[in-house]
Design a protein around this motif. Structure first.
Motif, PDB file in Angstrom:
ATOM      1  N   ASP A  58       0.828  -1.208   0.000  1.00  0.00           N
ATOM      2  CA  ASP A  58       0.000   0.000   0.000  1.00  0.00           C
ATOM      3  C   ASP A  58       0.861   1.256   0.000  1.00  0.00           C
ATOM      4  OD1 ASP A  58      -2.332  -1.411  -0.042  1.00  0.00           O
ATOM      5  OD2 ASP A  58      -2.882  -1.031   2.050  1.00  0.00           O
ATOM      6  N   ALA A  59       1.968   1.225   0.743  1.00  0.00           N
ATOM      7  CA  ALA A  59       2.824   2.406   0.832  1.00  0.00           C
ATOM      8  C   ALA A  59       3.443   2.740  -0.518  1.00  0.00           C
ATOM      9  CB  ALA A  59       3.911   2.181   1.874  1.00  0.00           C
ATOM     10  N   THR A  60       3.987   1.743  -1.211  1.00  0.00           N
ATOM     11  CA  THR A  60       4.647   2.025  -2.492  1.00  0.00           C
ATOM     12  C   THR A  60       3.634   2.311  -3.588  1.00  0.00           C
ATOM     13  OG1 THR A  60       4.749  -0.326  -3.128  1.00  0.00           O
ATOM     14  CG2 THR A  60       6.607   0.576  -1.871  1.00  0.00           C
ATOM     15  N   ARG A  61       2.467   1.681  -3.557  1.00  0.00           N
ATOM     16  CA  ARG A  61       1.440   1.910  -4.588  1.00  0.00           C
ATOM     17  C   ARG A  61       0.856   3.311  -4.519  1.00  0.00           C
ATOM     18  NH1 ARG A  61      -0.447  -3.417  -3.318  1.00  0.00           N
ATOM     19  NH2 ARG A  61      -1.997  -2.540  -1.916  1.00  0.00           N
ATOM     20  N   GLY A  62       0.993   3.954  -3.383  1.00  0.00           N
ATOM     21  CA  GLY A  62       0.315   5.231  -3.174  1.00  0.00           C
ATOM     22  C   GLY A  62       0.762   6.345  -4.090  1.00  0.00           C
ATOM     23  N   VAL A  63       2.008   6.294  -4.571  1.00  0.00           N
ATOM     24  CA  VAL A  63       2.506   7.334  -5.473  1.00  0.00           C
ATOM     25  C   VAL A  63       2.818   6.715  -6.831  1.00  0.00           C
ATOM     26  CG1 VAL A  63       3.382   8.952  -3.751  1.00  0.00           C
ATOM     27  CG2 VAL A  63       4.822   7.037  -4.464  1.00  0.00           C
ATOM     28  N   ALA A  64       2.553   7.479  -7.890  1.00  0.00           N
ATOM     29  CA  ALA A  64       2.764   6.972  -9.242  1.00  0.00           C
ATOM     30  C   ALA A  64       3.074   8.129 -10.180  1.00  0.00           C
ATOM     31  CB  ALA A  64       1.521   6.220  -9.732  1.00  0.00           C
ATOM     32  N   VAL A  65       3.712   7.786 -11.296  1.00  0.00           N
ATOM     33  CA  VAL A  65       3.986   8.730 -12.369  1.00  0.00           C
ATOM     34  C   VAL A  65       3.380   8.168 -13.645  1.00  0.00           C
ATOM     35  CG1 VAL A  65       5.799   9.713 -13.824  1.00  0.00           C
ATOM     36  CG2 VAL A  65       6.091   9.660 -11.339  1.00  0.00           C
ATOM     37  N   VAL A  66       2.570   8.977 -14.317  1.00  0.00           N
ATOM     38  CA  VAL A  66       1.934   8.593 -15.587  1.00  0.00           C
ATOM     39  C   VAL A  66       2.510   9.480 -16.680  1.00  0.00           C
ATOM     40  CG1 VAL A  66      -0.232   8.372 -16.849  1.00  0.00           C
ATOM     41  CG2 VAL A  66      -0.172   7.906 -14.380  1.00  0.00           C
ATOM     42  N   LEU A  67       3.033   8.868 -17.749  1.00  0.00           N
ATOM     43  CA  LEU A  67       3.720   9.593 -18.818  1.00  0.00           C
ATOM     44  C   LEU A  67       2.947   9.507 -20.122  1.00  0.00           C
ATOM     45  CD1 LEU A  67       7.255   8.034 -18.239  1.00  0.00           C
ATOM     46  CD2 LEU A  67       6.372  10.143 -17.225  1.00  0.00           C
ATOM     47  N   ASP A  68       2.902  10.623 -20.843  1.00  0.00           N
ATOM     48  CA  ASP A  68       2.377  10.639 -22.208  1.00  0.00           C
ATOM     49  C   ASP A  68       3.570  10.423 -23.143  1.00  0.00           C
ATOM     50  OD1 ASP A  68       1.520  11.270 -24.778  1.00  0.00           O
ATOM     51  OD2 ASP A  68       0.266  12.939 -24.130  1.00  0.00           O
ATOM     52  N   LEU A  69       3.635   9.256 -23.779  1.00  0.00           N
ATOM     53  CA  LEU A  69       4.797   8.893 -24.582  1.00  0.00           C
ATOM     54  C   LEU A  69       4.892   9.665 -25.889  1.00  0.00           C
ATOM     55  CD1 LEU A  69       4.828   5.030 -24.003  1.00  0.00           C
ATOM     56  CD2 LEU A  69       6.144   6.797 -22.820  1.00  0.00           C
ATOM     57  N   ASP A  70       3.858  10.413 -26.244  1.00  0.00           N
ATOM     58  CA  ASP A  70       3.967  11.309 -27.392  1.00  0.00           C
ATOM     59  C   ASP A  70       4.792  12.551 -27.055  1.00  0.00           C
ATOM     60  OD1 ASP A  70       2.459   9.642 -28.949  1.00  0.00           O
ATOM     61  OD2 ASP A  70       0.603  10.812 -28.781  1.00  0.00           O
ATOM     62  N   GLN A  71       4.972  12.821 -25.767  1.00  0.00           N
ATOM     63  CA  GLN A  71       5.671  14.044 -25.357  1.00  0.00           C
ATOM     64  C   GLN A  71       6.985  13.783 -24.632  1.00  0.00           C
ATOM     65  OE1 GLN A  71       2.989  17.277 -23.880  1.00  0.00           O
ATOM     66  NE2 GLN A  71       1.423  15.686 -23.887  1.00  0.00           N
ATOM     67  N   VAL A  72       7.093  12.656 -23.954  1.00  0.00           N
ATOM     68  CA  VAL A  72       8.320  12.307 -23.240  1.00  0.00           C
ATOM     69  C   VAL A  72       8.616  10.830 -23.455  1.00  0.00           C
ATOM     70  CG1 VAL A  72       7.996  14.086 -21.469  1.00  0.00           C
ATOM     71  CG2 VAL A  72       7.087  11.790 -21.081  1.00  0.00           C
ATOM     72  N   ARG A  73       9.897  10.471 -23.357  1.00  0.00           N
ATOM     73  CA  ARG A  73      10.317   9.089 -23.546  1.00  0.00           C
ATOM     74  C   ARG A  73      11.155   8.625 -22.367  1.00  0.00           C
ATOM     75  NH1 ARG A  73       7.764   6.102 -27.525  1.00  0.00           N
ATOM     76  NH2 ARG A  73       7.101   7.558 -29.163  1.00  0.00           N
ATOM     77  N   PRO A  74      10.802   7.508 -21.740  1.00  0.00           N
ATOM     78  CA  PRO A  74      11.607   7.004 -20.624  1.00  0.00           C
ATOM     79  C   PRO A  74      13.026   6.677 -21.067  1.00  0.00           C
ATOM     80  CG  PRO A  74       9.470   5.899 -20.719  1.00  0.00           C
ATOM     81  CD  PRO A  74       9.602   6.682 -21.983  1.00  0.00           C
ATOM     82  N   VAL A  75      13.989   6.935 -20.184  1.00  0.00           N
ATOM     83  CA  VAL A  75      15.382   6.601 -20.442  1.00  0.00           C
ATOM     84  C   VAL A  75      15.957   5.917 -19.213  1.00  0.00           C
ATOM     85  CG1 VAL A  75      15.705   8.541 -22.019  1.00  0.00           C
ATOM     86  CG2 VAL A  75      16.260   8.825 -19.612  1.00  0.00           C
ATOM     87  N   GLY A  76      17.044   5.177 -19.420  1.00  0.00           N
ATOM     88  CA  GLY A  76      17.761   4.558 -18.317  1.00  0.00           C
ATOM     89  C   GLY A  76      17.180   3.219 -17.913  1.00  0.00           C
ATOM     90  N   ARG A  77      17.962   2.495 -17.129  1.00  0.00           N
ATOM     91  CA  ARG A  77      17.525   1.174 -16.697  1.00  0.00           C
ATOM     92  C   ARG A  77      17.857   0.889 -15.230  1.00  0.00           C
ATOM     93  NH1 ARG A  77      22.010  -2.240 -16.890  1.00  0.00           N
ATOM     94  NH2 ARG A  77      23.826  -1.342 -17.939  1.00  0.00           N
ATOM     95  N   TYR A  78      18.434   1.845 -14.535  1.00  0.00           N
ATOM     96  CA  TYR A  78      18.819   1.613 -13.148  1.00  0.00           C
ATOM     97  C   TYR A  78      17.610   1.785 -12.236  1.00  0.00           C
ATOM     98  CZ  TYR A  78      23.561   1.746 -14.873  1.00  0.00           C
ATOM     99  OH  TYR A  78      24.712   1.491 -15.562  1.00  0.00           O
ATOM    100  N   VAL A  79      17.316   0.788 -11.460  1.00  0.00           N
ATOM    101  CA  VAL A  79      16.140   0.802 -10.599  1.00  0.00           C
ATOM    102  C   VAL A  79      16.551   1.183  -9.178  1.00  0.00           C
ATOM    103  CG1 VAL A  79      14.261  -0.588  -9.646  1.00  0.00           C
ATOM    104  CG2 VAL A  79      15.012  -0.943 -12.014  1.00  0.00           C
ATOM    105  N   ASP A  80      15.848   2.166  -8.611  1.00  0.00           N
ATOM    106  CA  ASP A  80      15.951   2.522  -7.195  1.00  0.00           C
ATOM    107  C   ASP A  80      17.256   3.203  -6.797  1.00  0.00           C
ATOM    108  OD1 ASP A  80      13.482   1.385  -7.009  1.00  0.00           O
ATOM    109  OD2 ASP A  80      14.124  -0.422  -5.971  1.00  0.00           O
ATOM    110  N   ASP A  81      18.118   3.549  -7.734  1.00  0.00           N
ATOM    111  CA  ASP A  81      19.339   4.270  -7.414  1.00  0.00           C
ATOM    112  C   ASP A  81      19.203   5.689  -7.951  1.00  0.00           C
ATOM    113  OD1 ASP A  81      21.832   5.347  -7.051  1.00  0.00           O
ATOM    114  OD2 ASP A  81      22.934   3.660  -7.922  1.00  0.00           O
ATOM    115  N   PRO A  82      18.963   6.671  -7.083  1.00  0.00           N
ATOM    116  CA  PRO A  82      18.719   8.030  -7.576  1.00  0.00           C
ATOM    117  C   PRO A  82      19.940   8.673  -8.223  1.00  0.00           C
ATOM    118  CG  PRO A  82      18.900   8.037  -5.192  1.00  0.00           C
ATOM    119  CD  PRO A  82      18.869   6.598  -5.613  1.00  0.00           C
ATOM    120  N   ARG A  83      21.111   8.070  -8.062  1.00  0.00           N
ATOM    121  CA  ARG A  83      22.320   8.627  -8.674  1.00  0.00           C
ATOM    122  C   ARG A  83      22.445   8.240 -10.141  1.00  0.00           C
ATOM    123  NH1 ARG A  83      26.282   5.758  -4.637  1.00  0.00           N
ATOM    124  NH2 ARG A  83      24.845   4.121  -5.323  1.00  0.00           N
TER     125      ARG A  83
END
Length: 225
Positions: A58-83
Motif C-alpha cells: 500500500d505504501a509504495t502503490r500510493g505514489v505513481a507517475v503517468v507519462l504521455d509517450l507522445d511528449q516524453v520518452r523514458p530513459v535509463g535502466r537503473y532501478v531505485d538508485d537516484p544517482r
C-alpha cells in the motif's frame, strides 16, 4: 514547454480522476498521490501512456507517475538508485504515528521535439505526512533533499505536501516552487515555471483538485550552437 499535473487521487472514493484529466488536458505527465487502490497501468490500458508505480505494498502503490509517450520518452535502466538515470522508488521515512511509510517514485525522461530534444529530466511524485503526523516532516524533508541532490539530471517533483509547498524545507535543493493549497510542484536545475502561479483544475471525484504547472525545459548548452 510542458504541462504537468499533480493530483491526490483520494483512495477513499474508489474512483480515479487520472483518465479524465488525461483526456481533458493531455498533459505530458501526471504525478499521483493516494493511488494505493489503483493499478494505473491496468486502468489506462493504452499504449500512449507509461506508468511507474511500485505495486509491492500500500505504501509504495500510493505514489505513481503517468507519462504521455507522445511528449516524453523514458530513459535509463537503473532501478531505485537516484544517482543513476532510470526509474525507481525510494522510501523516505518508515511507517509510524499511524501513517504508512512515505517515499518518492520517479522516471527519467527525454523531452520530445526540437526544443530540449536531448535534455533528460526526472519526473517524480511524493506525498508528505499529514498535519497530524507533522512531527515526521523534518525527517521527510531531509530525506527528500538528499534524494533531490543525488539526481544527475534536473528534477520536476509533483506532490501533496500537506502544507504550502514554499514551507517545505528543501534548502539548497530546489530552485523554484509553485502550488495551490497543499498541492504543488518543485523544480531543480535550469527548469523554470512559465506562469507565476500554478493553476488549480476543476474538482472532479477527489477531495483534491488537480494542480497544473507549465514548465520550460531549456536546451542543453551544446544545442544552442
Amino acid at each position: 514547454m510542458l504541462e504537468g499535473v499533480t493530483v491526490n487521487d483520494d483512495f477513499t472514493d474508489r474512483v480515479s480522476d487520472v483518465p479524465a484529466i488525461l483526456a481533458a488536458r493531455r498533459p505530458a505527465w501526471i504525478g499521483v498521490q493516494e493511488g494505493k487502490r489503483e493499478d494505473y497501468a491496468g486502468l489506462l490500458d493504452d499504449p500512449r501512456y507509461a506508468v511507474v508505480q511500485r505495486m509491492t505494498s500500500d505504501a509504495t502503490r500510493g505514489v505513481a507517475v503517468v507519462l504521455d509517450l507522445d511528449q516524453v520518452r523514458p530513459v535509463g535502466r537503473y532501478v531505485d538508485d537516484p544517482r543513476r538515470r532510470g526509474h525507481g522508488y525510494r522510501q523516505l521515512t518508515a511507517a509510524g504515528l499511524g501513517i504508512l511509510a512515505r517515499g518518492v517514485v520517479w522516471q527519467d525522461v527525454r523531452i520530445a521535439g526540437p526544443l530540449g530534444r536531448r535534455r533528460v529530466v526526472r519526473l517524480a511524485s511524493t506525498h508528505r505526512h499529514p498535519r497530524r503526523a507533522r512531527a515526521r516532516w523534518s525527517d521527510f524533508d531531509g530525506a527528500l533533499v538528499d534524494w533531490l541532490l543525488a539526481s544527475p539530471v534536473p528534477v520536476w517533483l509533483a506532490g501533496d505536501f500537506n502544507a504550502p509547498v514554499a514551507a517545505v524545507r528543501l534548502r539548497g535543493a530546489a530552485t523554484a516552487r509553485r502550488g495551490r493549497g497543499i498541492d504543488g510542484h518543485v523544480l531543480t536545475g535550469p527548469l523554470r515555471f512559465v506562469d507565476r502561479r500554478a493553476r488549480r483544475l476543476r474538482k472532479r471525484t477527489s477531495d483534491h483538485a488537480g494542480v497544473s504547472a507549465l514548465v520550460r525545459v531549456p536546451r542543453r548548452p551544446e544545442e544552442g550552437r
